[in-house]
Design a protein around this motif. Structure first.
Motif, PDB file in Angstrom:
ATOM      1  N   ASP A  53       0.823  -1.219   0.000  1.00  0.00           N
ATOM      2  CA  ASP A  53       0.000   0.000   0.000  1.00  0.00           C
ATOM      3  C   ASP A  53       0.856   1.267   0.000  1.00  0.00           C
ATOM      4  N   SER A  54       1.956   1.221   0.727  1.00  0.00           N
ATOM      5  CA  SER A  54       2.817   2.411   0.824  1.00  0.00           C
ATOM      6  C   SER A  54       3.498   2.743  -0.503  1.00  0.00           C
ATOM      7  N   GLU A  55       3.433   1.826  -1.473  1.00  0.00           N
ATOM      8  CA  GLU A  55       4.109   2.027  -2.746  1.00  0.00           C
ATOM      9  C   GLU A  55       3.163   2.341  -3.900  1.00  0.00           C
ATOM     10  N   VAL A  56       1.880   2.347  -3.621  1.00  0.00           N
ATOM     11  CA  VAL A  56       0.895   2.560  -4.693  1.00  0.00           C
ATOM     12  C   VAL A  56       1.078   3.926  -5.360  1.00  0.00           C
ATOM     13  N   THR A  57       1.333   4.956  -4.557  1.00  0.00           N
ATOM     14  CA  THR A  57       1.523   6.301  -5.131  1.00  0.00           C
ATOM     15  C   THR A  57       2.716   6.324  -6.067  1.00  0.00           C
ATOM     16  N   GLU A  58       3.840   5.716  -5.651  1.00  0.00           N
ATOM     17  CA  GLU A  58       5.026   5.658  -6.496  1.00  0.00           C
ATOM     18  C   GLU A  58       4.754   4.837  -7.753  1.00  0.00           C
ATOM     19  N   MET A  59       4.037   3.734  -7.598  1.00  0.00           N
ATOM     20  CA  MET A  59       3.698   2.898  -8.755  1.00  0.00           C
ATOM     21  C   MET A  59       2.901   3.695  -9.774  1.00  0.00           C
ATOM     22  N   LYS A  60       1.918   4.463  -9.302  1.00  0.00           N
ATOM     23  CA  LYS A  60       1.092   5.267 -10.213  1.00  0.00           C
ATOM     24  C   LYS A  60       1.937   6.328 -10.922  1.00  0.00           C
ATOM     25  N   ALA A  87       5.461   6.464 -17.699  1.00  0.00           N
ATOM     26  CA  ALA A  87       5.600   5.554 -18.841  1.00  0.00           C
ATOM     27  C   ALA A  87       4.615   5.923 -19.945  1.00  0.00           C
ATOM     28  N   LEU A  88       3.389   6.234 -19.549  1.00  0.00           N
ATOM     29  CA  LEU A  88       2.365   6.620 -20.520  1.00  0.00           C
ATOM     30  C   LEU A  88       2.738   7.928 -21.205  1.00  0.00           C
ATOM     31  N   LYS A  89       3.178   8.881 -20.419  1.00  0.00           N
ATOM     32  CA  LYS A  89       3.552  10.197 -20.947  1.00  0.00           C
ATOM     33  C   LYS A  89       4.703  10.105 -21.937  1.00  0.00           C
ATOM     34  N   ASN A  90       5.642   9.210 -21.668  1.00  0.00           N
ATOM     35  CA  ASN A  90       6.842   9.111 -22.500  1.00  0.00           C
ATOM     36  C   ASN A  90       6.729   8.099 -23.635  1.00  0.00           C
ATOM     37  N   GLY A  91       5.566   7.509 -23.784  1.00  0.00           N
ATOM     38  CA  GLY A  91       5.351   6.627 -24.923  1.00  0.00           C
ATOM     39  C   GLY A  91       5.940   5.236 -24.793  1.00  0.00           C
ATOM     40  N   ILE A  92       6.127   4.762 -23.554  1.00  0.00           N
ATOM     41  CA  ILE A  92       6.545   3.371 -23.361  1.00  0.00           C
ATOM     42  C   ILE A  92       5.460   2.468 -23.947  1.00  0.00           C
ATOM     43  N   ASP A  93       5.864   1.404 -24.634  1.00  0.00           N
ATOM     44  CA  ASP A  93       4.889   0.581 -25.355  1.00  0.00           C
ATOM     45  C   ASP A  93       4.031  -0.280 -24.441  1.00  0.00           C
ATOM     46  N   ALA A  94       4.571  -0.740 -23.315  1.00  0.00           N
ATOM     47  CA  ALA A  94       3.773  -1.569 -22.404  1.00  0.00           C
ATOM     48  C   ALA A  94       4.456  -1.667 -21.052  1.00  0.00           C
ATOM     49  N   ILE A  95       3.652  -1.980 -20.045  1.00  0.00           N
ATOM     50  CA  ILE A  95       4.133  -2.287 -18.696  1.00  0.00           C
ATOM     51  C   ILE A  95       4.106  -3.804 -18.532  1.00  0.00           C
ATOM     52  N   ILE A  96       5.167  -4.374 -17.957  1.00  0.00           N
ATOM     53  CA  ILE A  96       5.170  -5.790 -17.601  1.00  0.00           C
ATOM     54  C   ILE A  96       4.831  -5.887 -16.121  1.00  0.00           C
ATOM     55  N   ALA A  97       3.744  -6.576 -15.796  1.00  0.00           N
ATOM     56  CA  ALA A  97       3.237  -6.542 -14.415  1.00  0.00           C
ATOM     57  C   ALA A  97       2.614  -7.873 -14.007  1.00  0.00           C
ATOM     58  N   SER A  98       2.493  -8.060 -12.693  1.00  0.00           N
ATOM     59  CA  SER A  98       1.817  -9.239 -12.146  1.00  0.00           C
ATOM     60  C   SER A  98       0.880  -8.880 -10.997  1.00  0.00           C
ATOM     61  N   ASP A  99       1.140  -7.768 -10.333  1.00  0.00           N
ATOM     62  CA  ASP A  99       0.315  -7.346  -9.204  1.00  0.00           C
ATOM     63  C   ASP A  99      -0.937  -6.637  -9.723  1.00  0.00           C
ATOM     64  N   GLN A 100      -2.091  -6.996  -9.153  1.00  0.00           N
ATOM     65  CA  GLN A 100      -3.352  -6.415  -9.627  1.00  0.00           C
ATOM     66  C   GLN A 100      -3.413  -4.905  -9.454  1.00  0.00           C
ATOM     67  N   ALA A 101      -2.717  -4.392  -8.454  1.00  0.00           N
ATOM     68  CA  ALA A 101      -2.707  -2.942  -8.262  1.00  0.00           C
ATOM     69  C   ALA A 101      -2.110  -2.250  -9.484  1.00  0.00           C
ATOM     70  N   ILE A 135      -1.743  -3.668 -12.567  1.00  0.00           N
ATOM     71  CA  ILE A 135      -2.533  -4.014 -13.752  1.00  0.00           C
ATOM     72  C   ILE A 135      -3.783  -3.157 -13.855  1.00  0.00           C
ATOM     73  N   GLN A 136      -4.525  -3.059 -12.759  1.00  0.00           N
ATOM     74  CA  GLN A 136      -5.787  -2.311 -12.765  1.00  0.00           C
ATOM     75  C   GLN A 136      -5.541  -0.832 -13.039  1.00  0.00           C
ATOM     76  N   TYR A 137      -4.518  -0.274 -12.394  1.00  0.00           N
ATOM     77  CA  TYR A 137      -4.270   1.153 -12.601  1.00  0.00           C
ATOM     78  C   TYR A 137      -3.801   1.421 -14.028  1.00  0.00           C
ATOM     79  N   ALA A 138      -2.890   0.585 -14.528  1.00  0.00           N
ATOM     80  CA  ALA A 138      -2.400   0.777 -15.898  1.00  0.00           C
ATOM     81  C   ALA A 138      -3.558   0.722 -16.893  1.00  0.00           C
ATOM     82  N   ARG A 139      -4.439  -0.220 -16.722  1.00  0.00           N
ATOM     83  CA  ARG A 139      -5.586  -0.339 -17.630  1.00  0.00           C
ATOM     84  C   ARG A 139      -6.507   0.878 -17.501  1.00  0.00           C
ATOM     85  N   SER A 140      -6.648   1.404 -16.288  1.00  0.00           N
ATOM     86  CA  SER A 140      -7.566   2.529 -16.080  1.00  0.00           C
ATOM     87  C   SER A 140      -7.101   3.802 -16.779  1.00  0.00           C
TER      88      SER A 140
END
Length: 411
Positions: A73-80, A86-100, A102-107
């Protein structure tokens, strides 16, 4: 037969340039500590994303950012913040496994690739993860027949991801393997309170162990001392079968490895898939690629579980069994473009005509060559020693501070 994408591990600027030089279609890398190589790789910063994407776009190479650790939980802000950058700079995709993640990236509309940590072993898992990702890597414990069956089912049942395209499957083609299922291990956490699932593995499985009874009277040493340390995965000898199965992405492991490792491995696999495409893939070429792969870091090779093997093959000694190593000897102090000559300050050892060297730098990447001639004070010499400033003909453009390593063969 569709030729798969090769995605290269990148832990440094030198490795990024090396991957591009070798013909990688995409690169994957970490930023900060929220990735599975936080401890073993130098990693980049968020500020580096601008430069990384600029370089990769120039060479038409895709970029994938790993945010694949367990997230608290303490890392969610940094993750976002990382996903947004990544989105701003045009990274093609995030590689992820944690639902936090995945869900935020999709949102926010950031494409996601499923990490090996999601342990995808069957079609139902593919169907579930298809709501989040277009690309997913299968668990390393599957064999080619199982992977091929899933791919055929994806096509038959028209299983699509968020983009509307058919799901693409990825597999690990080369590099280090772990005794744990899909990398989920707790040895380091148990012994050092340093979790492998947080990118902080101490690689306790790579060590030899003795078994001693509680009374201390009986001590056993197993025939193979490294029974928890698998040999490295190498699929180049049956890559045609993998391509035929319909795999879309070949992932090379090694974000903590050297630039020459990245260049050599990527170059061999790129040559192999190109040979498959043109119909020239052969046993003779495979032998040549294997000889080159053995020159860089490895613990010995085996086929993994892809050909149906149910037991692992274990390393026979600690560390690398590469057939050659490198020794730092100095750096480039100038490069004369018109003459195509490099000026080198030797800081260690010596350099002689006929020596094989690596030249490595953040932009230069990796250049491997044999010294054709060496001069000191403009006069030809057989050998230059520590403290000398010598000149060497080099066709490729070099930069000041590029590092020079002598390549040493092992008996």
């Amino acid at each position: 037969m569709k030729i798969p994408e090769i995605t290269a591990p990148v832990g440094t600027w030198e490795s990024l340039s090396a991957a591009i030089q070798a013909g990688a279609h995409s690169v994957y890398f970490g930023v900060g500590v929220l990735n599975m190589r936080a401890r073993s790789s130098i990693n980049f910063t968020l500020r580096d994303l601008v430069k990384i994407t600029r370089i990769c776009r120039k060479h038409r190479v895709k970029t994938y950012l790993t945010i694949n650790t367990v997230i608290y939980d303490s890392e969610v802000t940094e993750m976002k913040r990382m996903v947004n950058s990544a989105l701003k700079n045009g990274i093609d995709a995030i590689i992820a496994s944690d639902q936090a993640v995945i869900q935020y990236a999709r949102s926010v509309g950031m494409p996601v690739h499923m990490s090996t940590q999601t342990n995808i072993t069957n079609l139902e898992a593919v169907k579930y993860w298809s709501q989040f990702a277009d690309v997913m890597v299968t668990a390393r414990e599957l064999n080619i027949n199982q992977i091929g069956s899933i791919i055929r089912a994806i096509k038959r049942q028209k299983i699509t991801g968020p983009s509307g395209d058919l799901i693409r499957l990825e597999l690990f083609a080369h590099g280090a393997l772990c005794m744990a299922v899909s990398g989920k291990c707790y040895l380091s956490l148990d012994q050092y309170n340093s979790s492998a699932n947080r990118g902080a593995c101490y690689q306790l499985c790579r060590r030899p162990y003795r078994v001693t009874d509680f009374d201390g009277e009986v001590e056993l040493v197993v025939d193979n001392e490294y029974i928890m340390s698998p040999k490295d995965l190498c699929t180049i000898g049956f890559l045609d079968q993998i391509v035929k199965a319909g795999v879309s992405v070949l992932k090379i492991e090694g974000r903590g490895r050297s630039p020459e490792y990245v260049k050599t491995v990527i170059a061999c696999y790129r040559e192999a898939i190109d040979a498959i495409a043109e119909g020239s893939y052969s046993k003779e070429k495979v032998h040549g690629w294997l000889d080159r792969l053995k020159t860089v870091y490895n613990r010995g090779f085996w086929n993994g579980y892809y050909l149906g093997q149910t037991m692992g093959e274990w390393a026979e000694q600690h560390g690398s069994v590469a057939t050659q190593s490198k020794v730092y000897i100095g750096k480039v102090t100038n490069y004369f473009t018109k003459l195509q000559v490099a000026e080198i300050k030797l800081e260690s050892g010596y350099l002689a005509s006929g020596d094989r060297i690596y030249i490595q730098g953040p932009t230069t990447g990796v250049i491997e060559m044999t010294i054709p001639e060496i001069r000191v004070d403009l006069k030809p010499v057989e050998k230059a020693k520590k403290g000398d400033v010598c000149s060497v003909p080099v066709q490729e453009f070099l930069r000041r501070a590029d590092k020079i390593y002598k390549i040493i063969g092992k008996d």
